[in-house]
Design a protein around this motif. Structure first.
Motif, short mmCIF file in Angstrom:
data_model
loop_
_atom_site.label_atom_id
_atom_site.label_comp_id
_atom_site.label_asym_id
_atom_site.label_seq_id
_atom_site.Cartn_x
_atom_site.Cartn_y
_atom_site.Cartn_z
N ARG A 233 0.87 -1.18 0.00
CA ARG A 233 0.00 0.00 0.00
C ARG A 233 0.90 1.22 0.00
O ARG A 233 2.02 1.19 0.51
N TYR A 234 0.41 2.33 -0.52
CA TYR A 234 1.19 3.56 -0.57
C TYR A 234 1.35 4.17 0.82
O TYR A 234 0.45 4.05 1.66
N ALA A 235 2.48 4.84 1.04
CA ALA A 235 2.72 5.52 2.30
C ALA A 235 1.77 6.70 2.46
O ALA A 235 1.18 7.19 1.49
N GLU A 236 1.63 7.18 3.69
CA GLU A 236 0.69 8.27 3.98
C GLU A 236 0.97 9.50 3.14
O GLU A 236 0.05 10.14 2.63
N CYS A 237 2.25 9.87 2.98
CA CYS A 237 2.55 11.07 2.20
C CYS A 237 2.25 10.86 0.71
O CYS A 237 1.87 11.81 0.02
N ALA A 238 2.36 9.64 0.22
CA ALA A 238 1.97 9.35 -1.16
C ALA A 238 0.45 9.48 -1.32
O ALA A 238 -0.02 10.03 -2.33
N VAL A 239 -0.29 9.01 -0.34
CA VAL A 239 -1.75 9.14 -0.39
C VAL A 239 -2.16 10.60 -0.42
O VAL A 239 -3.03 11.00 -1.21
N GLN A 240 -1.54 11.42 0.40
CA GLN A 240 -1.88 12.85 0.41
C GLN A 240 -1.54 13.50 -0.93
O GLN A 240 -2.30 14.32 -1.42
#
Length: 243
Positions: A233-240
């Motif tokens: 899954r993508y990291a939190e900063c990638a999601v943002q």
């Protein structure tokens, strides 16, 4: 017009079209159209694995995703190599975008999956709206996404599967700085936008992985943990950034 000028102008047309449509209709799902090479198309279970892992990662990041598979495979001059991944495939997508080729591209991501060896570099390539990866044999061998945790031990199968997320992330506009690597007991867990670069040669690691990233955390040394793990899954900063 020469080939370079054609690709540049057509790429600009494609990018402008994408920007307009995404602005006008933000609730639309992110659409990834997937093409298999002739050899990749022979791998049993590949379509289900690509669909499952891309859908799970993208829906967790952007809320809605549609994985669309082209009806017929693509014939390539080879299954891997920089020319195929970084020149031949992007040219096919651009030609299709301006109506002079057989490839029918979509606005978000146009992904090619080949049966090349992901242990050979380059294993993948991406530019805005276009991505290509090798490793069909190993992706097809992954267990179904419903039976697989979001963090898995490092293996050729999991690395090839994570590469799908890595290159699609690039095609959607995020970079290596939107990845994370974290300690979890005796393990280091790398998210898709860092991925296998964490354990690559010193030269590649220094080129692609910074000590700090957009997630605001220091990237741990690969020598400080005995186990390698990959996050699917993508990291939190990638999601943002994707939102």
């Amino acid at each position: 017009m020469n080939r370079r000028g054609f690709l540049a102008s057509a790429g600009a047309v494609l990018s402008l079209g994408v920007a307009g449509r995404r602005t006008e209709r933000p609730p639309d799902p992110v659409v990834v159209r997937v093409w298999f090479s002739d050899a990749a198309a022979e791998r049993e279970g590949l379509e289900a694995r690509v669909d499952g892992y891309l859908t799970a990662a993208l829906e967790a990041a952007v809320g809605a995703a549609e994985i669309d598979f082209a009806p017929s495979p693509v014939s390539l001059p080879a299954e891997d190599g920089r020319h195929v991944l970084a020149v031949h495939w992007p040219a096919k997508v651009v030609e299709g975008a301006v109506g002079v080729g057989r490839v029918d591209p979509v606005a978000d991501v146009n992904l090619l999956v080949t049966d090349g060896d992901p242990r050979e570099q380059p294993a993948g390539y991406a530019r805005p709206h276009v991505a290509a990866v090798t490793g069909a044999e190993f992706i097809a061998k992954m267990s179904p996404v419903a039976e697989t945790p979001s963090v898995v031990p490092y293996s050729i199968q999991s690395a090839a599967t994570q590469l799908l997320l890595h290159e699609v992330g690039h095609a959607l506009g995020i970079g290596h700085e939107h990845g994370s690597a974290e300690r979890d007991g005796d393990a280091v867990v790398a998210s898709p936008m860092v991925g296998s670069y964490l354990w690559a040669s010193r030269e590649l690691r220094e080129k692609h992985v910074s000590d700090r990233n957009a997630c605001g955390r220091r990237v741990p040394s690969r020598t400080t943990a005995s186990e390698r793990r990959l996050r699917l899954r993508y990291a939190e900063c990638a999601v943002q950034a994707l939102k």
